[in-house]
Design a protein around this motif. Structure first.
Motif, PDB file in Angstrom:
ATOM      1  N   ALA A   1      -8.153  -3.205   1.792  1.00  0.00           N
ATOM      2  CA  ALA A   1      -7.734  -2.564   0.723  1.00  0.00           C
ATOM      3  C   ALA A   1      -6.909  -2.955  -0.410  1.00  0.00           C
ATOM      4  N   HIS A   2      -6.952  -2.443  -1.684  1.00  0.00           N
ATOM      5  CA  HIS A   2      -6.423  -3.120  -2.682  1.00  0.00           C
ATOM      6  C   HIS A   2      -5.091  -2.765  -2.854  1.00  0.00           C
TER       7      HIS A   2
ATOM      8  N   LEU B   1       0.932  -1.035  -0.093  1.00  0.00           N
ATOM      9  CA  LEU B   1       0.102   0.147   0.059  1.00  0.00           C
ATOM     10  C   LEU B   1       0.988   1.198   0.003  1.00  0.00           C
TER      11      LEU B   1
ATOM     12  N   ASP C   1      -3.426   1.246  -2.953  1.00  0.00           N
ATOM     13  CA  ASP C   1      -4.216   1.866  -2.400  1.00  0.00           C
ATOM     14  C   ASP C   1      -3.403   2.993  -1.372  1.00  0.00           C
TER      15      ASP C   1
END
Length: 85
Positions: free
Chosen positions: A54-55, A23, A58
């Protein structure tokens, strides 16, 4: 990807944990000037919160207090008439 919970961690360590989770870390400084506050430079809050999903790639925004030097005004005014509680 689970967002790491970095609240209470030093800024550098928090950023490392976030980047290791694939991230991006974004640091928002919460400026303060009162020397008596003497806040630790640790993460006070984060968005999204720790444990959320989250991806990859992100951005996780962390808020860290930053001492900006003595306050501009030397006047000691006490306009705080509201009591919280």
């Amino acid at each position: 990807i689970h967002v790491p919970d970095v609240v209470g961690d030093p800024e550098g360590y928090a950023k490392q944990q976030i980047t290791e989770a694939k991230l991006k870390a974004s640091v928002k400084y919460s400026n303060y000037c009162g020397a008596t506050e003497n806040q630790e430079a640790v993460v006070k809050s984060q968005s999204p919160g720790g444990g959320s999903t989250a991806h990859e790639g992100d951005t996780v925004t962390i808020t860290v207090p930053k001492y900006t030097g003595p306050c501009a005004s030397n006047k000691t005014t006490n306009n705080d008439t509201t009591t919280s509680g």
